[in-house]
Design a protein around this motif. Structure first.
Motif, PDB file in Angstrom:
ATOM      1  N   SER A   1       0.666  -1.469  -0.151  1.00  0.00           N
ATOM      2  CA  SER A   1      -0.069   0.163  -0.101  1.00  0.00           C
ATOM      3  C   SER A   1       0.767   1.294  -0.177  1.00  0.00           C
ATOM      4  CB  SER A   1      -0.833   0.113   1.358  1.00  0.00           C
ATOM      5  OG  SER A   1      -1.615   1.333   1.363  1.00  0.00           O
ATOM      6  N   ASN A   2       0.285   2.327  -0.430  1.00  0.00           N
ATOM      7  CA  ASN A   2       0.913   3.775  -0.266  1.00  0.00           C
ATOM      8  C   ASN A   2       0.801   4.305   0.880  1.00  0.00           C
ATOM      9  OD1 ASN A   2       1.865   3.680  -3.100  1.00  0.00           O
ATOM     10  ND2 ASN A   2      -0.135   4.447  -3.858  1.00  0.00           N
ATOM     11  N   ASP A   3      -0.162   3.837   1.700  1.00  0.00           N
ATOM     12  CA  ASP A   3      -0.540   4.143   2.988  1.00  0.00           C
ATOM     13  C   ASP A   3       0.460   3.677   3.954  1.00  0.00           C
ATOM     14  OD1 ASP A   3      -1.621   3.871   5.931  1.00  0.00           O
ATOM     15  OD2 ASP A   3      -2.943   5.328   4.873  1.00  0.00           O
ATOM     16  N   TYR A   4       1.251   4.495   4.667  1.00  0.00           N
ATOM     17  CA  TYR A   4       2.406   4.066   5.428  1.00  0.00           C
ATOM     18  C   TYR A   4       2.082   3.004   6.507  1.00  0.00           C
ATOM     19  CZ  TYR A   4       6.130   4.257   9.020  1.00  0.00           C
ATOM     20  OH  TYR A   4       7.175   3.799   9.743  1.00  0.00           O
ATOM     21  N   SER A   5       0.954   3.188   7.311  1.00  0.00           N
ATOM     22  CA  SER A   5       0.334   2.285   8.456  1.00  0.00           C
ATOM     23  C   SER A   5       0.210   1.029   7.944  1.00  0.00           C
ATOM     24  CB  SER A   5      -0.678   2.891   9.053  1.00  0.00           C
ATOM     25  OG  SER A   5      -1.846   3.404   8.373  1.00  0.00           O
ATOM     26  N   VAL A   6      -0.518   0.966   6.504  1.00  0.00           N
ATOM     27  CA  VAL A   6      -1.066  -0.322   6.098  1.00  0.00           C
ATOM     28  C   VAL A   6       0.176  -1.061   5.520  1.00  0.00           C
ATOM     29  CG1 VAL A   6      -2.332  -1.384   4.048  1.00  0.00           C
ATOM     30  CG2 VAL A   6      -3.201   0.588   5.229  1.00  0.00           C
TER      31      VAL A   6
ATOM     32  N   SER B   1      -1.351  -1.980  14.629  1.00  0.00           N
ATOM     33  CA  SER B   1      -1.476  -0.646  14.749  1.00  0.00           C
ATOM     34  C   SER B   1      -0.213  -0.003  15.345  1.00  0.00           C
ATOM     35  CB  SER B   1      -2.724  -0.425  15.433  1.00  0.00           C
ATOM     36  OG  SER B   1      -2.768  -0.687  16.749  1.00  0.00           O
TER      37      SER B   1
ATOM     38  N   GLY C   1       2.351   1.262  12.873  1.00  0.00           N
ATOM     39  CA  GLY C   1       2.096   2.371  11.732  1.00  0.00           C
ATOM     40  C   GLY C   1       1.488   3.881  12.636  1.00  0.00           C
TER      41      GLY C   1
ATOM     42  N   LYS D   1      -8.781   1.623   7.730  1.00  0.00           N
ATOM     43  CA  LYS D   1      -7.640   1.787   6.509  1.00  0.00           C
ATOM     44  C   LYS D   1      -7.742   0.438   5.702  1.00  0.00           C
ATOM     45  CE  LYS D   1      -4.576   5.369   8.679  1.00  0.00           C
ATOM     46  NZ  LYS D   1      -4.353   6.170   7.355  1.00  0.00           N
TER      47      LYS D   1
ATOM     48  N   GLU E   1      -9.304   0.278   1.817  1.00  0.00           N
ATOM     49  CA  GLU E   1      -8.395   0.032   0.530  1.00  0.00           C
ATOM     50  C   GLU E   1      -8.179  -1.521   0.191  1.00  0.00           C
ATOM     51  OE1 GLU E   1      -3.685   0.312  -0.420  1.00  0.00           O
ATOM     52  OE2 GLU E   1      -4.375   1.248   1.189  1.00  0.00           O
TER      53      GLU E   1
END
Length: 228
Positions: free
Chosen positions: A118-123, A144, A147, A157, A161
């Motif tokens: 993913s482009n989402d840091y936490s994901v 959790s 992230g 998230k 996604e």
């Protein structure tokens, strides 16, 4: 020619059915089915295939699973080809290499290793951790913390996604790893359950049957029979 089929029911899934067939064979005669047909020059394909294994089998309508993330790169290829931008031949060749290796790895049962992060840091942090620690006890709280989000925030998230919760995503990783072990290693179902992070073999069998449609023992038996 590699045909990847998908429809509305599978469009949100993370795996698609793929098949290698001759380019002369009609590849989509079902009006409700959408598909990609990827034609790869034989020499190009075989050169890349031999980077993994020395002998190339005869693919007589070979069927296999492929991760849906490959669609991102095929769409990128189609977009780049349609725009005819400067140096597009370089990016198209790079995409062709990636797509071909993705297909080969999927044929060899390693499609889970090709999933996009993913482009989402936490994901992405949670995905990376689960890929490398799937055999260990993992909690949503631990994921959790990696992230810097709350457990509910990470769950939101993931569902937004990927369409699944972090724990469902983890179970999918474990099931796919188990399938590889059932195919390749001389291990008992209990040993594989432990190696893949399941608390016991009964829970492993239940999760496996729900997602694969047969028990681990049935899957192992049918795979070995098909290889003979």
């Amino acid at each position: 020619m590699v045909v990847i089929a998908f429809n509305r029911q599978t469009a949100s899934a993370n795996r698609f059915a793929a098949e290698i067939i001759s380019p002369e064979i009609p590849h989509c005669d079902d009006p409700t089915l959408h598909c990609y047909a990827i034609c790869i020059p034989r020499k190009f394909f075989e050169e890349r295939y031999r980077l993994y294994v020395p002998d190339i089998p005869v693919f007589n309508r070979k069927k296999f699973e492929i991760c849906s993330d490959i669609l991102k790169y095929m769409n990128m290829f189609a977009f780049e080809a349609s725009k005819n931008m400067q140096n597009s031949d370089i990016t198209l060749n790079a995409n062709a290499e990636l797509i071909t290796h993705w297909i080969i790895r999927s044929i060899l049962g390693e499609s889970m290793d090709m999933r996009s992060i993913s482009n989402d840091y936490s994901v992405a942090k949670a995905q990376h951790y689960m890929e490398h620690h799937f055999g260990e006890p993992i909690t949503i709280k631990r994921l959790s913390e990696l992230g810097f989000v709350s457990p509910s925030g990470l769950t939101h998230k993931f569902k937004a996604e990927l369409g699944v919760s972090p724990i469902e995503y983890l179970i999918e990783i474990r099931i796919q790893r188990a399938k590889i072990m059932l195919q390749r290693k001389n291990m008992t179902v209990t040993e594989i359950a432990n190696a893949c992070g399941f608390s016991n073999s009964a829970y492993f069998s239940s999760c496996f049957q729900k997602r694969v449609g047969r028990t681990p023992t049935e899957y192992q038996r049918r795979y070995r029979t098909a290889q003979k």
